[in-house]
Write a protein that holds these residues in place. Sequence first.
Motif, PDB file in Angstrom:
ATOM      1  N   VAL A  66       0.836  -1.197   0.000  1.00  0.00           N
ATOM      2  CA  VAL A  66       0.000   0.000   0.000  1.00  0.00           C
ATOM      3  C   VAL A  66       0.876   1.253   0.000  1.00  0.00           C
ATOM      4  O   VAL A  66       1.804   1.362   0.809  1.00  0.00           O
ATOM      5  CB  VAL A  66      -0.929   0.008   1.229  1.00  0.00           C
ATOM      6  N   VAL A  78      -7.878   4.955   5.905  1.00  0.00           N
ATOM      7  CA  VAL A  78      -7.537   4.654   4.515  1.00  0.00           C
ATOM      8  C   VAL A  78      -8.823   4.434   3.726  1.00  0.00           C
ATOM      9  O   VAL A  78      -9.747   3.766   4.192  1.00  0.00           O
ATOM     10  CB  VAL A  78      -6.645   3.406   4.436  1.00  0.00           C
ATOM     11  N   ASP A  80     -10.377   4.094  -0.655  1.00  0.00           N
ATOM     12  CA  ASP A  80      -9.944   3.729  -2.012  1.00  0.00           C
ATOM     13  C   ASP A  80      -9.349   4.916  -2.750  1.00  0.00           C
ATOM     14  O   ASP A  80      -8.607   4.729  -3.724  1.00  0.00           O
ATOM     15  CB  ASP A  80     -11.135   3.176  -2.806  1.00  0.00           C
ATOM     16  N   SER A  85      -1.533   0.832  -5.094  1.00  0.00           N
ATOM     17  CA  SER A  85      -0.615  -0.288  -4.896  1.00  0.00           C
ATOM     18  C   SER A  85       0.673  -0.063  -5.672  1.00  0.00           C
ATOM     19  O   SER A  85       0.659   0.490  -6.773  1.00  0.00           O
ATOM     20  CB  SER A  85      -1.267  -1.601  -5.355  1.00  0.00           C
ATOM     21  N   TRP A  99      -0.999  -5.263  -0.163  1.00  0.00           N
ATOM     22  CA  TRP A  99      -2.234  -4.793  -0.795  1.00  0.00           C
ATOM     23  C   TRP A  99      -3.412  -5.701  -0.457  1.00  0.00           C
ATOM     24  O   TRP A  99      -4.552  -5.244  -0.347  1.00  0.00           O
ATOM     25  CB  TRP A  99      -2.037  -4.716  -2.306  1.00  0.00           C
ATOM     26  N   LEU A 102      -5.718  -4.595   2.537  1.00  0.00           N
ATOM     27  CA  LEU A 102      -6.339  -3.274   2.471  1.00  0.00           C
ATOM     28  C   LEU A 102      -7.662  -3.220   3.240  1.00  0.00           C
ATOM     29  O   LEU A 102      -7.938  -2.233   3.939  1.00  0.00           O
ATOM     30  CB  LEU A 102      -6.565  -2.875   1.011  1.00  0.00           C
ATOM     31  N   LYS A 106      -8.455  -0.525   6.429  1.00  0.00           N
ATOM     32  CA  LYS A 106      -9.485   0.517   6.444  1.00  0.00           C
ATOM     33  C   LYS A 106     -10.176   0.635   7.803  1.00  0.00           C
ATOM     34  O   LYS A 106     -10.791   1.658   8.098  1.00  0.00           O
ATOM     35  CB  LYS A 106     -10.529   0.240   5.358  1.00  0.00           C
TER      36      LYS A 106
END
Length: 245
Positions: A66, A78, A80, A85, A99, A102, A106
Motif C-alpha cells: 500500500v 484509509v 480507495d 498499490s 495490498w 487493504l 481501512k
Amino acid sequence: MKIQERTGAGQGRSAAPAQPSVGDRLPTPPRERKPALAALAVLLILVGALGATMLVLQAGDRIEVVKVTAEIPAGGSVTDSNVTSVLVAEDSSIHYIEWGQLAALKKLKAVSNIPAGVVAVGEMFGDEAGATKGKTLVGLSLKAGQFPAGVKEGDTVAAYRVAEGSGSSSSNSNSSASASGGSNSLLVEKAVVADVPQASGDEIVGSTNQSYTLAVDNDEAPALAQAAANGEVVLVLVPSNNSSN
C-alpha cells in the motif's frame, strides 16, 4: 651473324625484374597476442550476465504493498481514493502493509499525520486514533449547533467553552463559537476528530446528542472533559491549510 641475332633478341626483353611465384612470397610475421585484453573481455561478459541474473532474481522477490497518494491526517482512515498499490523489494525488517490487507487496514486509524507519497507500514496505524504519546482521547456528547456540519474523522477542530445563555445552540457552530461573552474561552486550539457518530436513516436531526471523540494533548484533556460534562463545548472546524503544526 649469330652474334647479331642474339643481340637483337636481347634488346626486345623487359628490364623489369621477374615477379616471384606464389610459392616464393616472404612469410608475414605472426600477430602479437594480448592475453590480458582477452581475459578482460571474458570478465566483462561474466559481470554483465551476473547483473542480469540479479535483476531477474530481485524482480521475483517483489511484493505488492500500500502506498499513500493523499495526505491522511491523524485519526483519519484509509479509503480507495487516498491509496494505491506499488511493487517493492521484499524486506522482512520493514513492516510493509500488503495490498491484500487493504480491507483490514481501512478499519484502523492513522496514529499521526501521514504525508502523501510514502509507503504505508504497520507502525503508522492503530486501533485508536491519536492514542499516542502525549495525546488523550476525550469523548463529547454534543447537540446540533455545537459541532460543524459534515465534520468527519481526521478533521482538525478547535474547542471553545460557551456558557449557557450565549445562544450557542441556536445557529451553526462557527457563529456560535465566536459569540461574545466573558465566560467564552478557547479550550483546545487544535484537536483531531478521532471518531464521529455513524449516520442512521432513522435518526432525527437535533433530537438527541451526538457522540464525538477528540484526540488532544494530555494537559488540555481535563478542562475539555469538564466543559463537555456541563454541555458547554462548541467545536469549530479548522481550515486544512492552518491545521499543520
